[in-house]
Design a protein around this motif. Structure first.
Motif, PDB file in Angstrom:
ATOM      1  N   TYR A  84      31.991  38.294  39.675  1.00  0.00           N
ATOM      2  CA  TYR A  84      32.794  38.415  38.468  1.00  0.00           C
ATOM      3  C   TYR A  84      32.506  37.298  37.456  1.00  0.00           C
ATOM      4  CZ  TYR A  84      35.947  42.184  39.950  1.00  0.00           C
ATOM      5  OH  TYR A  84      36.484  43.398  40.290  1.00  0.00           O
ATOM      6  N   ALA A  85      32.217  37.708  36.222  1.00  0.00           N
ATOM      7  CA  ALA A  85      32.176  36.749  35.121  1.00  0.00           C
ATOM      8  C   ALA A  85      33.637  36.468  34.763  1.00  0.00           C
ATOM      9  CB  ALA A  85      31.445  37.370  33.936  1.00  0.00           C
ATOM     10  N   PRO A  86      33.980  35.316  34.246  1.00  0.00           N
ATOM     11  CA  PRO A  86      33.140  34.164  33.904  1.00  0.00           C
ATOM     12  C   PRO A  86      32.888  33.182  35.061  1.00  0.00           C
ATOM     13  CG  PRO A  86      35.285  34.110  32.740  1.00  0.00           C
ATOM     14  CD  PRO A  86      35.357  35.159  33.766  1.00  0.00           C
ATOM     15  N   LEU A  87      33.389  33.480  36.270  1.00  0.00           N
ATOM     16  CA  LEU A  87      33.106  32.543  37.366  1.00  0.00           C
ATOM     17  C   LEU A  87      31.597  32.440  37.598  1.00  0.00           C
ATOM     18  CD1 LEU A  87      34.307  30.736  39.554  1.00  0.00           C
ATOM     19  CD2 LEU A  87      34.363  32.701  41.083  1.00  0.00           C
TER      20      LEU A  87
ATOM     21  N   TYR B   4      30.817  27.977  34.597  1.00  0.00           N
ATOM     22  CA  TYR B   4      31.499  27.748  35.873  1.00  0.00           C
ATOM     23  C   TYR B   4      30.568  27.836  37.071  1.00  0.00           C
ATOM     24  CZ  TYR B   4      35.375  28.151  32.698  1.00  0.00           C
ATOM     25  OH  TYR B   4      36.210  27.958  31.637  1.00  0.00           O
TER      26      TYR B   4
ATOM     27  N   PRO C 265      34.920  35.314  26.599  1.00  0.00           N
ATOM     28  CA  PRO C 265      35.986  35.716  25.684  1.00  0.00           C
ATOM     29  C   PRO C 265      36.168  34.768  24.499  1.00  0.00           C
ATOM     30  CG  PRO C 265      36.900  34.842  27.712  1.00  0.00           C
ATOM     31  CD  PRO C 265      35.425  34.952  27.922  1.00  0.00           C
TER      32      PRO C 265
ATOM     33  N   PRO D 110      35.185  39.532  29.930  1.00  0.00           N
ATOM     34  CA  PRO D 110      34.871  39.577  31.372  1.00  0.00           C
ATOM     35  C   PRO D 110      35.044  40.976  31.956  1.00  0.00           C
ATOM     36  CG  PRO D 110      36.427  37.799  30.890  1.00  0.00           C
ATOM     37  CD  PRO D 110      36.277  38.590  29.637  1.00  0.00           C
TER      38      PRO D 110
ATOM     39  N   GLN E  50      33.087  43.902  34.902  1.00  0.00           N
ATOM     40  CA  GLN E  50      33.731  44.675  35.963  1.00  0.00           C
ATOM     41  C   GLN E  50      33.445  46.161  35.803  1.00  0.00           C
ATOM     42  OE1 GLN E  50      37.751  43.696  36.906  1.00  0.00           O
ATOM     43  NE2 GLN E  50      37.468  41.522  36.584  1.00  0.00           N
TER      44      GLN E  50
ATOM     45  N   PRO F 279      42.739  30.235  30.835  1.00  0.00           N
ATOM     46  CA  PRO F 279      41.767  29.663  29.894  1.00  0.00           C
ATOM     47  C   PRO F 279      40.361  29.558  30.484  1.00  0.00           C
ATOM     48  CG  PRO F 279      43.014  27.917  30.908  1.00  0.00           C
ATOM     49  CD  PRO F 279      43.477  29.193  31.554  1.00  0.00           C
ATOM     50  N   ASP F 280      40.200  29.761  31.792  1.00  0.00           N
ATOM     51  CA  ASP F 280      38.846  29.560  32.344  1.00  0.00           C
ATOM     52  C   ASP F 280      38.273  30.812  33.006  1.00  0.00           C
ATOM     53  OD1 ASP F 280      40.368  29.303  34.801  1.00  0.00           O
ATOM     54  OD2 ASP F 280      40.565  27.160  34.404  1.00  0.00           O
ATOM     55  N   VAL F 281      38.538  31.016  34.307  1.00  0.00           N
ATOM     56  CA  VAL F 281      37.975  32.183  34.997  1.00  0.00           C
ATOM     57  C   VAL F 281      39.104  33.145  35.350  1.00  0.00           C
ATOM     58  CG1 VAL F 281      36.102  30.796  35.936  1.00  0.00           C
ATOM     59  CG2 VAL F 281      38.142  31.204  37.325  1.00  0.00           C
ATOM     60  N   ILE F 282      38.769  34.238  36.029  1.00  0.00           N
ATOM     61  CA  ILE F 282      39.785  35.225  36.384  1.00  0.00           C
ATOM     62  C   ILE F 282      40.573  34.753  37.608  1.00  0.00           C
ATOM     63  CG2 ILE F 282      40.179  37.604  37.136  1.00  0.00           C
ATOM     64  CD1 ILE F 282      37.664  38.386  35.625  1.00  0.00           C
TER      65      ILE F 282
ATOM     66  N   PRO G 218      40.766  35.688  31.215  1.00  0.00           N
ATOM     67  CA  PRO G 218      40.600  34.944  29.966  1.00  0.00           C
ATOM     68  C   PRO G 218      40.375  35.900  28.792  1.00  0.00           C
ATOM     69  CG  PRO G 218      38.725  34.632  31.448  1.00  0.00           C
ATOM     70  CD  PRO G 218      39.801  35.282  32.239  1.00  0.00           C
TER      71      PRO G 218
ATOM     72  N   CYS H 159      38.475  32.307  42.776  1.00  0.00           N
ATOM     73  CA  CYS H 159      38.269  31.610  41.500  1.00  0.00           C
ATOM     74  C   CYS H 159      37.549  30.285  41.693  1.00  0.00           C
ATOM     75  CB  CYS H 159      39.615  31.415  40.801  1.00  0.00           C
ATOM     76  SG  CYS H 159      40.822  30.552  41.829  1.00  0.00           S
TER      77      CYS H 159
END
Lengths: 94, 783, 254
Positions: free
Chosen positions: B144-147, B152, B237, B243, B247, C191-194, C210, C234
């Motif tokens: 999964y983005a943004p991880l 990140y 985003p 993101p 998915q 604000p960062d990841v899901i 986000p 996460c």
């Protein structure tokens, strides 16, 4: 090849109706369309899908093993259109 | 000609040379076995990782692995089992079986099989090497983005996944095209589609699903890699990306994938159960319709992995109902099998024991699948161990058990030896008991609130359940070790037999076992038995020094052409190595090197077409004069081009959908400054329209189109600032690449194949050049 | 393609077994039978078996257990689950019984026409069951999803902690204060990841994505403490990203 196309035609129409309803609903909600109008549009999409889905069923009615499979598939596709999209009749549109 | 002499001459033509010559192998029996064996090696690696997971979770607050290591382990376990084991294994099985079942001597594009295999081996090796170096992907198998984005996941880990898996997917796509063409065209004379063995139907649908299932994933991977490498913000985003787009693209592939894995196994069951029931398959017509229904419905389920993402309930209802509905064609198949058993007199043997394992485990997984299709329940069970248990029940029940049945059923075919029997039962029961011990209680673990992918926990109740699961996992592994031992014993000490030990009716048992390199001494025509084929009473019984097999009319099975297949060659290996060079230079950010390798790939592919037979009409035997494929109305390559275009069009449609999705759903739209294509767009459209009108003389218009799209890309600004220009740049690149391929084909390709591509590329050009206007309308409407 | 090779081989017979050759299958069946008979006759064994459900029930009553609902949303889902569980168990038993019956008693089902099997088992049986289940689930979902409430609390998920902001402007970290017995709308962002917001005993999860603000309406029936976690992987701190929801009667008056 035509009979092979006929075998998948019903479900191709199901896919098209499915995507159309999903796209119209997402777009309608995003641009803030009025709920009644949106529901009307969605029901229209389902109706068009059902009418179009009847065509391969009608064309496949002539026998042969492949023809019978095509008829079953086309009937299943029409039922799928009605069932999978039945939410447009009674669930809140957004 | 005596059968012995025919065998010697045919084998001289068809065999794979020993020694280094093995690297030039293109034969489907050889490549199919390589696929399966390699997949089993990856299965062992994936299983080892599963054991590491079970050790980590066996007790509370385990110090066995760091969280980062654990993340690599669970990511790689899922990735390996899905991409490097399940899909390649059934590809190998299908590659081995299809020509033999359908009465052909090889697949339609043997070099493509070999190329696909090398891509798979090299791509898979990249992932394994990364695992050994501690640089494996670690964002979960669905990335999964943004991880998984550069912010990140700054290391090389995610790039390894995106590029390695895309490299492997080349083999899936090439196998899909090859299976479609082979099943439709390369069959025994007179084998009409409605008399085709049911396994052929299953693989026909599976190949069609792969053709449209994989392109969205490949496109998504390319976009994410473009974001990571060049800062094009499709999924960010803060710069107009979303993101959720990842998915959608991932699960648009990911859900059909489950059915792509299940259907070949169901095909095996539909083949085996009638043999052991001593009755033909009941409900052939209903099953064909059910496979088609399943193939399509499985594409209407993808959002059921996304119930918790805030999508409106009405949208969820479509996917929820479709997910429940897909149980119906499954039930039709299961009840057809039961009806077959009821109508016949079932016999019992080892494969049937595994069919029992399938029934038990898969029905259980199917039922929990229906539960998960229900939106409210899924919102509780999603991302917990309940889902982990469910997916293992479905995949092990729906794939591994049938494949073990297939192993016991067809290993005698591959080796010419029968099962030894003694160990087989113990192996089955160890796997069966161990598996249920591992995963049955895991449903409860999930309902008690244990989310997936955690490396430690506090709850003593979870510890009890996890400990049981871990013990069960080890028992399962012992079972698989026993199974491996049993199969090795079979190969070494099994009792040899002459023909058809199971008394099956399909053609693969009409050949000597282990199978000769050419499969059939003469190609079957109508109802004919094994000894008559060996005696040369079929078609193409007289060896002419070329690798010949029969091409038929797809529907009726009427003989139409003689397909002359290419001899063993190192070209597939070299092309795969060059392709690997492209991926490795992208992986190590040597961006100047990548085009060099890309040119090498193109040059090598052009070499493939160098030695073609001249058009001719040949004697096929039985008084039948047939054109060779060069002289035929519809050669296999022309049909293949249509399928390639279908796959490409799916990827393009996904790109157009993606841009539209961003315009509607992503935050930060419309962009402050709207990017346009400007005047070159009109030039591109004109080029496209001319190519569409004159596909036979498309060289100049396609050159113009390439130039126009290059100008558009040159003038494009701010592609790293907002997803809108990034999406438009992707569309323009797509148009440029397709026009460039058009130039290549116009210069060097076959006339009819080139014409098909020119028309398609022209349509791509027109859509790509005019879409920005529509996108703008959409974005401003949504804002 | 029905093609027959019929050169018989005397070794063929060895491949097929009498089912009784499979000692394990028969031992397993006998074991199940003994259990059942023993259950009827021996009171001590009955106690032992009865102990299991008690153990099971004790296990369900955990801090993060879906099966121990403490609010209307979770309650509805738990009821749905038990219906599905018993229905699923019955269907599973039926399917397995059919398969074993046909395998162990060859020719037992010969009298039933093929069409009945396929139409009955493939359509007539599953369609009404699925329609009823899906209809009920959608009806349940329509009542719980997409609702609103007058009280809104913002939940911001970030790597790797939860920040809650209340209508009065105050903030807490990793502790969520809720009014008991009243609907609250949680607005979830990241604000960062899901991430994913989940209090199992109160209701389903909702992702913190986000760029999007997702909403979920929850209600705790009684004052108390309920465990909450981040449900979507996460990063390496994922496991530590838990929080506690504290429901109280005097919320907002503190």
């Amino acid at each position: 090849m035509r009979r092979l196309v006929l075998l998948i035609a019903g479900f191709v129409i199901w896919s098209a109706a499915f995507l159309a309803v999903y796209a119209v609903q997402a777009t309608g909600c995003a641009i803030g369309m009025e709920a009644g109008l949106l529901r009307g549009l969605l029901i229209l999409c389902v109706a068009v899908g059902l009418v179009a889905g009847a065509i391969p069923l009608w064309l496949a009615r002539r026998g042969g093993v492949l023809g019978q499979s095509a008829a079953i598939a086309a009937a299943a596709a029409m039922a799928s259109t009605l069932l999978t999209l039945s939410g447009v009749f009674w669930l809140g549109p957004c | 000609m005596t059968p012995i002499r025919r065998h010697k001459e045919l084998d001289r033509i068809w065999r794979t040379a020993p020694g280094w010559g093995r690297l030039a192998a293109v034969n489907h029996t050889v490549i199919g076995k390589r696929f399966m064996l390699t997949a089993l090696v990856f299965f062992a690696i994936g299983g080892l990782l599963a054991m590491l997971i079970r050790i980590q979770l066996a007790s509370r607050q385990s110090e066995f692995m760091e969280p980062g290591t654990y993340a690599q382990v669970f990511t790689m376990h899922g990735t390996i089992m899905m991409f490097l084991f399940a899909i390649p294994f059934f590809e190998g099985l299908a590659m081995y079986l299809l020509p033999k079942m359908l009465g052909a001597r090889d697949m339609a594009f043997p070099r493509l099989s070999a190329y696909g295999y090398w891509c798979y081996l090299l791509g898979g090796s990249i992932l394994i090497v990364a695992l050994l170096m501690g640089a494996a992907p670690d964002a979960g198998w669905f990335m999964y983005a943004p991880l998984s984005s550069a912010t990140y996941s700054p290391g090389i880990n995610a790039d390894v996944w995106l590029l390695g898996i895309t490299f492997v997917e080349i083999s899936a796509l090439s196998a899909a095209v090859e299976m479609l063409v082979s099943i439709l065209m390369l069959r025994a004379g007179g084998m009409s589609l409605d008399r085709m063995p049911i396994f052929g139907w299953y693989m026909l649908v599976v190949a069609g699903m792969m053709l449209v299932g994989f392109p969205p994933l490949i496109l998504g991977s390319l976009l994410l890699e473009a974001e990571r490498a060049f800062g094009l913000p499709f999924f960010d985003p803060t710069r107009g990306g979303d993101p959720l787009l990842w998915q959608h693209l991932f699960w648009l592939f990911g859900h059909p994938e489950v059915y792509i894995i299940f259907l070949p196994a169901a095909g095996v069951l539909s083949t085996i159960i009638p043999v052991f029931s001593r009755h033909r398959l009941v409900g052939y017509r209903a099953i064909v319709a059910a496979i088609v229904a399943m193939g399509f419905l499985s594409f209407g389920l993808w959002v059921h992995h996304m119930y918790a993402t805030g999508i409106p309930h009405l949208s969820l209802s479509f996917f929820s109902i479709a997910s429940a509905l897909v149980a119906v064609p499954t039930a039709v198949q299961i009840f057809s099998w039961l009806a077959t058993m009821a109508a016949g007199r079932p016999r019992f043997s080892i494969p049937m024991l595994h069919v029992f394992g399938f029934m038990f485990v898969f029905v259980c997984g199917g039922l929990s699948g229906v539960m998960l299709a229900m939106v409210p329940f899924d919102l509780q069970a999603h991302d917990t161990h309940f889902v982990v248990a469910h997916l293992h029940y479905v995949l092990v029940g729906g794939f591994v058990f049938p494949m073990m049945a297939a192993a016991y059923y067809w290993l005698p075919h591959m080796t010419g030896r029968q099962p030894v029997q003694q160990l087989s039962h113990a192996a089955f029961w160890t796997i069966f008991v161990g598996f249920n011990l591992t995963f049955l209680g895991m449903h409860l673990t999930g309902l008690l609130g244990m989310t997936r992918r955690v490396h430690s926990y506090d709850d003593p109740w979870w510890e009890v359940l996890n400990f049981i699961s871990s013990m069960g996992g080890f028992v399962t592994t012992i079972g698989f070790a026993l199974l491996a031992l049993d199969l090795v014993l079979l190969m070494l000490f099994g009792r040899p037999f002459r023909r058809d030990p199971w008394r099956a009716g399909t053609l693969e048992w009409a050949m000597p076992t282990p199978p000769p390199s050419y499969n059939f001494a003469s190609v079957p025509m109508g109802d004919i038995d094994g000894p008559s084929l060996a005696a040369g009473k079929g078609l193409l019984a007289t060896p002419r020094g070329e690798m010949e097999t029969l091409g038929v009319d797809p529907l009726s099975g009427r003989p139409e052409q003689i397909v002359i297949l290419p001899k063993p060659t190192f070209l597939p290996l070299l092309t795969a190595l060059a392709t690997g060079g492209v991926f490795l230079s992208l992986l190590f950010k040597a961006y100047l090197l990548a085009p060099v390798f890309a040119v090498a790939v193109v040059a090598l592919f052009l070499r493939w077409t160098a030695a073609m037979p001249a058009p001719a009409v040949l004697d096929a035997g039985q008084g039948l004069m047939l054109p060779n494929h060069r002289a035929a109305r519809m050669p296999p390559s022309l049909l293949a081009m249509r399928f390639i275009i279908a796959a490409d069009a799916t990827a393009f449609a996904s790109l157009v959908f993606g841009a539209g999705f961003l315009a509607i759903s992503a935050p930060g739209w419309p962009p402050a400054e709207w990017p346009g294509f400007g005047w070159p767009a009109w030039v591109a459209v004109v080029g496209g329209l001319v190519a569409l009108a004159l596909p036979g003389r498309a060289l100049v218009p396609q050159l113009v189109t390439v130039a126009a799209f290059t100008a558009i890309l040159w003038r494009m600004e701010g592609v790293q600032d907002h997803a809108a220009p990034a999406a438009l740049a992707a569309l323009a690149t797509w148009g440029a690449v397709h026009a460039a391929i058009g130039v290549l084909l116009a210069g060097w390709g076959d006339r009819r194949i080139s014409a098909q591509w020119q028309r398609y590329a022209a349509l791509v050009t027109v859509v790509a050049a005019t879409f920005p206007a529509l996108l703008r309308l959409l974005a401003e409407g949504a804002a | 393609m029905q093609r027959m090779t019929r050169d018989s081989d005397e070794a063929v017979g060895r491949l097929f077994l009498d089912l009784r050759d499979d000692g394990v299958l028969f031992a397993a069946m006998r074991f199940v039978g003994d259990m059942f008979v023993g259950f009827l006759h021996a009171p001590t064994r009955r106690l032992g078996l009865a102990g299991f459900p008690i153990l099971f029930a004790a296990g369900c009553d955990r801090d993060l257990s879906v099966l121990s609902p403490a609010g209307p949303a979770a309650q509805g889902i738990a009821t749905l689950w038990w219906w599905m569980f018993w229905g699923g168990a019955a269907i599973f038993a039926l399917m397995l019984a059919l398969f074993l019956w046909l395998l162990l008693r060859p020719a037992a089902g010969r009298g039933i026409p093929a069409r009945w099997w396929i139409v009955g088992g493939g359509l007539v049986f599953p369609l009404p069951v699925l329609a009823a289940l899906t209809g009920a689930a959608l009806w349940l979902g329509e009542g719980t999803l997409g609702g609103t409430a007058s009280t809104q609390i913002e939940a911001e998920a970030r790597m790797w902690q939860w920040t809650f902001r209340y209508p009065d402007g105050s903030e807490t970290t990793d502790v969520l204060h809720l009014p008991a017995g009243r609907d609250v709308e949680i607005v979830v962002t990241s604000p960062d990841v899901i991430h994913s917001f989940w209090i199992p005993r109160l209701g389903g999860k909702i992702d913190a994505i986000p760029g999007h603000a997702n909403r979920i309406v929850l209600r705790a029936d009684a004052p108390g403490e309920y465990g909450g976690v981040c449900a979507e992987y996460c990063g390496t701190g994922h496991v530590d990203m838990s929080f506690t929801a504290v429901a109280s009667d005097d919320w907002g008056r503190e």
